[in-house]
Design a protein around this motif. Structure first.
Motif, PDB file in Angstrom:
ATOM      1  N   MET A  27       0.863  -1.188   0.000  1.00 51.20           N
ATOM      2  CA  MET A  27       0.000   0.000   0.000  1.00 51.20           C
ATOM      3  C   MET A  27       0.892   1.227   0.000  1.00 51.20           C
ATOM      4  SD  MET A  27      -3.041  -0.480   2.802  1.00 51.20           S
ATOM      5  CE  MET A  27      -2.118  -0.974   4.248  1.00 51.20           C
ATOM      6  N   GLY A  28       0.459   2.255  -0.714  1.00 48.80           N
ATOM      7  CA  GLY A  28       1.209   3.500  -0.667  1.00 48.80           C
ATOM      8  C   GLY A  28       0.733   4.453  -1.750  1.00 48.80           C
ATOM      9  N   GLU A  29       1.271   5.658  -1.693  1.00 53.06           N
ATOM     10  CA  GLU A  29       0.861   6.684  -2.640  1.00 53.06           C
ATOM     11  C   GLU A  29       1.581   6.473  -3.976  1.00 53.06           C
ATOM     12  OE1 GLU A  29       2.059  10.063  -0.353  1.00 53.06           O
ATOM     13  OE2 GLU A  29       0.594   9.635   1.220  1.00 53.06           O
ATOM     14  N   ASP A  30       0.828   6.391  -5.049  1.00 53.63           N
ATOM     15  CA  ASP A  30       1.383   6.330  -6.415  1.00 53.63           C
ATOM     16  C   ASP A  30       2.213   5.085  -6.694  1.00 53.63           C
ATOM     17  OD1 ASP A  30       0.340   8.946  -7.067  1.00 53.63           O
ATOM     18  OD2 ASP A  30       1.940   9.780  -5.831  1.00 53.63           O
ATOM     19  N   ILE A  31       1.975   4.018  -5.954  1.00 54.33           N
ATOM     20  CA  ILE A  31       2.826   2.831  -6.130  1.00 54.33           C
ATOM     21  C   ILE A  31       2.324   1.913  -7.247  1.00 54.33           C
ATOM     22  CG2 ILE A  31       3.539   2.814  -3.701  1.00 54.33           C
ATOM     23  CD1 ILE A  31       1.741   0.236  -3.462  1.00 54.33           C
ATOM     24  N   ALA A  32       1.101   2.126  -7.727  1.00 50.18           N
ATOM     25  CA  ALA A  32       0.522   1.176  -8.694  1.00 50.18           C
ATOM     26  C   ALA A  32       0.922   1.546 -10.128  1.00 50.18           C
ATOM     27  CB  ALA A  32      -0.982   1.105  -8.502  1.00 50.18           C
ATOM     28  N   GLU A  33       0.043   2.230 -10.858  1.00 49.68           N
ATOM     29  CA  GLU A  33       0.342   2.550 -12.256  1.00 49.68           C
ATOM     30  C   GLU A  33       1.673   3.286 -12.395  1.00 49.68           C
ATOM     31  OE1 GLU A  33      -2.565   2.867 -10.876  1.00 49.68           O
ATOM     32  OE2 GLU A  33      -4.029   1.838 -12.159  1.00 49.68           O
ATOM     33  N   MET A  34       1.893   4.240 -11.540  1.00 53.88           N
ATOM     34  CA  MET A  34       3.104   5.052 -11.639  1.00 53.88           C
ATOM     35  C   MET A  34       4.353   4.277 -11.201  1.00 53.88           C
ATOM     36  SD  MET A  34       3.671   8.765  -9.845  1.00 53.88           S
ATOM     37  CE  MET A  34       5.312   9.357  -9.446  1.00 53.88           C
ATOM     38  N   GLY A  35       4.151   3.257 -10.392  1.00 55.09           N
ATOM     39  CA  GLY A  35       5.293   2.456  -9.946  1.00 55.09           C
ATOM     40  C   GLY A  35       6.095   3.094  -8.833  1.00 55.09           C
ATOM     41  N   GLY A  36       5.453   4.016  -8.140  1.00 52.33           N
ATOM     42  CA  GLY A  36       6.142   4.687  -7.026  1.00 52.33           C
ATOM     43  C   GLY A  36       6.918   5.896  -7.509  1.00 52.33           C
ATOM     44  N   VAL A  79       4.067  -1.216   3.530  1.00 51.37           N
ATOM     45  CA  VAL A  79       3.536   0.087   3.137  1.00 51.37           C
ATOM     46  C   VAL A  79       4.696   1.002   2.764  1.00 51.37           C
ATOM     47  CG1 VAL A  79       1.535  -0.209   4.631  1.00 51.37           C
ATOM     48  CG2 VAL A  79       3.470   1.142   5.458  1.00 51.37           C
ATOM     49  N   GLU A  80       4.414   1.876   1.815  1.00 50.38           N
ATOM     50  CA  GLU A  80       5.451   2.812   1.376  1.00 50.38           C
ATOM     51  C   GLU A  80       5.060   4.217   1.796  1.00 50.38           C
ATOM     52  OE1 GLU A  80       7.132   2.500  -2.671  1.00 50.38           O
ATOM     53  OE2 GLU A  80       6.885   4.669  -2.856  1.00 50.38           O
ATOM     54  N   ILE A  81       5.961   4.877   2.495  1.00 58.86           N
ATOM     55  CA  ILE A  81       5.805   6.304   2.764  1.00 58.86           C
ATOM     56  C   ILE A  81       6.777   6.996   1.814  1.00 58.86           C
ATOM     57  CG2 ILE A  81       6.065   8.156   4.463  1.00 58.86           C
ATOM     58  CD1 ILE A  81       3.655   6.348   5.022  1.00 58.86           C
ATOM     59  N   MET A  82       6.220   7.765   0.895  1.00 59.32           N
ATOM     60  CA  MET A  82       6.957   8.228  -0.276  1.00 59.32           C
ATOM     61  C   MET A  82       8.283   8.912   0.068  1.00 59.32           C
ATOM     62  SD  MET A  82       5.647  10.911  -3.121  1.00 59.32           S
ATOM     63  CE  MET A  82       4.231  10.011  -3.731  1.00 59.32           C
ATOM     64  N   TYR A  83       8.253   9.770   1.049  1.00 59.14           N
ATOM     65  CA  TYR A  83       9.475  10.417   1.540  1.00 59.14           C
ATOM     66  C   TYR A  83       9.484  10.290   3.056  1.00 59.14           C
ATOM     67  CZ  TYR A  83      10.380  12.620  -2.984  1.00 59.14           C
ATOM     68  OH  TYR A  83      10.662  12.837  -4.301  1.00 59.14           O
ATOM     69  N   GLU A  84      10.662  10.082   3.613  1.00 58.21           N
ATOM     70  CA  GLU A  84      10.660   9.875   5.062  1.00 58.21           C
ATOM     71  C   GLU A  84      10.250  11.130   5.813  1.00 58.21           C
ATOM     72  OE1 GLU A  84      14.928   8.664   4.731  1.00 58.21           O
ATOM     73  OE2 GLU A  84      15.036   9.573   6.690  1.00 58.21           O
ATOM     74  N   LEU A 113       4.527  -5.654  10.314  1.00 60.05           N
ATOM     75  CA  LEU A 113       4.355  -4.593   9.306  1.00 60.05           C
ATOM     76  C   LEU A 113       5.719  -4.059   8.886  1.00 60.05           C
ATOM     77  CD1 LEU A 113       2.611  -2.346   7.843  1.00 60.05           C
ATOM     78  CD2 LEU A 113       2.777  -1.057   9.990  1.00 60.05           C
ATOM     79  N   THR A 114       5.896  -3.870   7.581  1.00 59.96           N
ATOM     80  CA  THR A 114       7.113  -3.218   7.095  1.00 59.96           C
ATOM     81  C   THR A 114       6.745  -1.858   6.517  1.00 59.96           C
ATOM     82  OG1 THR A 114       8.042  -5.369   6.528  1.00 59.96           O
ATOM     83  CG2 THR A 114       9.114  -3.438   5.558  1.00 59.96           C
ATOM     84  N   ILE A 115       7.455  -0.827   6.953  1.00 63.53           N
ATOM     85  CA  ILE A 115       7.236   0.515   6.422  1.00 63.53           C
ATOM     86  C   ILE A 115       8.473   0.898   5.626  1.00 63.53           C
ATOM     87  CG2 ILE A 115       6.836   2.959   6.975  1.00 63.53           C
ATOM     88  CD1 ILE A 115       6.079   0.724   9.742  1.00 63.53           C
ATOM     89  N   ARG A 116       8.355   0.904   4.302  1.00 64.67           N
ATOM     90  CA  ARG A 116       9.476   1.314   3.451  1.00 64.67           C
ATOM     91  C   ARG A 116       9.415   2.816   3.237  1.00 64.67           C
ATOM     92  NH1 ARG A 116       8.497   0.358  -1.517  1.00 64.67           N
ATOM     93  NH2 ARG A 116      10.469   1.327  -2.009  1.00 64.67           N
ATOM     94  N   THR A 117      10.560   3.450   3.274  1.00 64.65           N
ATOM     95  CA  THR A 117      10.589   4.872   2.974  1.00 64.65           C
ATOM     96  C   THR A 117      11.973   5.232   2.460  1.00 64.65           C
ATOM     97  OG1 THR A 117       9.991   7.062   3.825  1.00 64.65           O
ATOM     98  CG2 THR A 117      11.269   5.638   5.293  1.00 64.65           C
ATOM     99  N   GLN A 118      12.111   6.446   1.947  1.00 65.88           N
ATOM    100  CA  GLN A 118      13.407   6.851   1.405  1.00 65.88           C
ATOM    101  C   GLN A 118      13.627   8.331   1.626  1.00 65.88           C
ATOM    102  OE1 GLN A 118      14.054   8.893  -1.565  1.00 65.88           O
ATOM    103  NE2 GLN A 118      11.891   9.477  -1.552  1.00 65.88           N
ATOM    104  N   GLY A 119      14.880   8.711   1.583  1.00 64.25           N
ATOM    105  CA  GLY A 119      15.237  10.120   1.713  1.00 64.25           C
ATOM    106  C   GLY A 119      16.680  10.306   1.315  1.00 64.25           C
TER     107      GLY A 119
END
Lengths: 326, 330
Positions: A27-36, A79-84, A113-119
């Motif tokens: 689950m996350g913002e823009d992870i489907a069609e856009m691929g994150g 789950v993906e949090i787009m930016y940390e 639960l795994t929360i993936r994020t990047q920065g």
């Protein structure tokens, strides 16, 4: 052995877990069609469909919170949090709920639960798209914290995070996504809590995380030409922390530099320094040097941004300072 | 919880007198339990601090009676009634309030963190609205696995002012998860009245869910029959895959925010009036035309149960201090 980018390695761990296990979903913002927004989840929608690759509204509380609820019911959400930077929005759910359910329930509940994020800085995103906040989460009992610096580590650690029965905050560094590295065909899970010695040395240990692992390796090369032998250790997981490997390394080299992109004040380097001085006090020949960002929100103009965050030269200077102390 | 037969009968929108009597007994048990908790707290026997839900018993009993055992709930800081109604024994709840290993959270939780996963209580939450998103996720898990279960979040009117509430309802409706959001509207956010925290009339709070296109059902939260029938309808809707429901129940907190709250913010006459006209236990007693003897018999039973729970709790096992970190990680 095939070569994968760091981005592909993260994707590979996700795809393999999704393929093997119906309880895993994203689950996350823009992870489907856009691929994150970092293209990490590209192609996963086509293979796994919209029920398991779920685009969400811009709702960080609900993303993390619903991940918690599904995890308690036996799913393994990633789950993906787009930016940390946006983890700040979900702090209540992460800190008060995910981290504490197990203890508050007296062991009745687990939250896998795994929360993936990047920065990460280096591309002038300004003050709200590149912070390094990993140290905040190390301060919360109940959370595990991972920060991968190579493709192989990213894949093996993410796999272990997904299959850990605790909430794991998994940090990726934006500037590392294109980095290539050998990754074995067979996925070998990398246990959480096991450091990696990237390079052995005799005179100074650099304990580095994220992008600074690579800066430290550059600095170590350079130091070698000056006759200084540098060992580079990446803890890889900040909680649990492989104190044994880190302390053993410093007992051997007798000098230590910690290095991360996050600001120095209250950074993970402070915790490392505390652990090391306690475990290797009688071995230390110099004060532990800390390398990190200057104490300022990240400015936009490239020259200012580059001045704030640390580079290989900063690590090298810190190495020289420790060696200069008798 | 009501039996399957009782629920089937009520599908015809009629609640038998027998079932109402069962509700009465449970509501009186909750009332006597909370009165005992207040008493033991004032006697200095209970650590921490406590919130009771005296006046809100019909909500807990009516909603939980409409649920199946496999359905799950998330509760609030005012949790004792929800926990009892979902099926945890008063003994284990009282033991929790005394901080004993025999407690429903084994002494790790306390009054604001009552859990009992066995009966579907996923925990009471001390952060206002904190449990709501987890319920969306639980319902999502049920939906993804095709399980005929619903997930239920209890919260108050104060919670409807949080971003957590709005993000959760938005996502729940978007994905049509089988969740029921029980708005236990007592018109108070701690000491702050509806007029100072709600731009809407207090009775119209369900409009917040309408903004998400969510089905809303309303009932008088002091009338356990109305609550029960409304909750049955909500469950039917959610379990049928038609999406979540906001169940708006107007209720009355007939005590302070916490045990010992002097309620300096509250109009005495108004509170007195509410106690005289809105007490759900009294309303149901009148409805059932219980005689003094009839009432005394039930009261004696539940009071004995509560007394026994105190004895059970006091005889319980104190945890070893060093077990504090036992469940930090799985």
């Amino acid at each position: 052995m095939p070569e994968l980018t760091y981005r592909e390695a993260v994707r590979d761990a996700l795809a393999r877990a999704l393929r093997e296990d119906e309880s895993v979903f994203l689950m996350g913002e823009d992870i489907a069609e856009m691929g994150g927004s970092m293209a990490v989840t590209q192609g996963l929608l086509a293979e796994f469909g919209p029920k398991r690759i779920r685009n969400t509204p811009i709702s960080e509380i609900a993303i993390v919170g619903s991940g918690i609820g599904a995890a308690i019911q036996g799913m393994r959400p990633v789950v993906e949090i787009m930016y940390e930077d946006f983890l700040t929005l979900s702090m209540e759910q992460l800190v008060n709920q995910a981290a504490k359910h197990r203890t508050m329930s007296g062991g009745q509940v687990t939250v896998p639960l795994t929360i993936r994020t990047q920065g990460g800085a280096g591309w002038s995103p300004g003050a709200q798209h590149a912070q390094q906040l990993e140290a905040w989460f190390v301060h919360v009992p109940g959370l595990k914290v991972v920060f991968a610096s190579t493709p192989e580590d990213a894949r093996g650690l993410l796999w272990s995070s997904i299959y850990d029965d605790n909430p794991v905050v998994f940090f990726e560094h934006r500037t590392l996504y294109p980095l290539k590295g050998d990754v074995p065909d067979r996925l070998e899970p990398i246990p959480l809590g096991k450091a990696r010695v990237h390079r052995e040395g005799e005179d100074v240990t650099v304990v580095a995380t994220g992008r600074l692992v690579h800066e430290a390796l550059k600095a170590a090369e350079e130091a070698g030409t000056e006759g200084i032998s540098v060992e580079v250790v990446d803890p890889r997981t900040l909680q649990p922390l492989d104190e044994e490997t880190i302390v053993a390394s410093v007992r051997k080299t007798t000098r230590c530099v910690t290095a991360h992109e996050a600001v120095v004040r209250g950074g993970f380097g402070a915790e490392l320094a505390a652990v090391i001085q306690h475990g290797a006090f009688d071995w230390l020949d110099a004060p532990i040097e800390r390398v990190g960002a200057k104490f300022a929100p990240l400015p936009f103009a490239p020259a200012m941004e580059q001045w704030v965050v640390p580079h290989a030269e900063d690590v090298l200077e810190a190495i020289r300072r420790t060696v200069a102390r008798g | 919880m009501a039996t399957v037969e009782e629920r089937a009968e009520s599908g015809g929108r009629r609640v038998s007198e027998q079932l109402l009597k069962t509700f009465f007994r449970e509501m009186l048990l909750i009332r006597r339990f909370e009165e005992k908790v207040e008493e033991r707290f004032r006697a200095g026997e209970l650590p921490g601090f406590l919130h009771v839900a005296i006046g809100q018993e019909a909500v807990a009993t009516g909603v939980c009676a409409a649920l199946e055992r496999d359905d799950v709930i998330a509760s609030t800081h005012r949790a004792h009634g929800h926990a009892i109604a979902k099926g945890t024994s008063v003994e284990r709840i009282m033991a929790e309030l005394y901080g004993k290993l025999e407690g429903c959270s084994h002494g790790y939780g306390g009054s604001m963190h009552l859990y009992d996963v066995e009966v579907g209580n996923l925990g009471a939450n001390a952060v206002v609205a904190g449990g709501i998103p987890g319920i969306v996720g639980a319902a999502l898990a049920f939906l993804m696995r095709g399980e005929p279960r619903v997930a239920v979040a209890f919260f108050g009117d104060g919670a409807t002012n949080t971003g957590t509430f709005h993000e959760s309802l938005n996502l729940a409706q978007l994905w049509k998860v089988p969740a029921i959001f029980v708005l236990e509207n007592n018109g108070w956010a701690e000491s702050t009245p509806a007029t100072q925290q709600l731009p809407l009339p207090v009775d119209e709070l369900a409009r917040r869910a309408l903004a998400y296109g969510m089905k809303t059902i309303e009932a008088d939260g002091q009338d356990v029959e109305a609550v029960y029938l409304a909750a049955l309808a909500a469950r039917e809707h959610a379990a049928a895959g038609k999406g979540p429901v906001l169940l708006h129940l107007r209720t009355y907190r007939l005590t302070g925010h916490y045990v010992g709250d002097p309620q300096v913010y509250r109009d005495r006459a108004e509170l007195k009036g509410e106690r005289e006209t809105k007490d759900p236990v009294e309303l149901l007693r009148a409805r059932l035309q219980l005689t003094d003897e009839g009432l005394a018999a039930i009261d004696a039973q539940v009071t004995a149960e509560v007394e026994a729970s105190v004895e059970f709790a006091k005889a319980g096992t104190d945890p070893s201090p060093e077990d504090a970190a036992k469940y930090v990680y799985a």
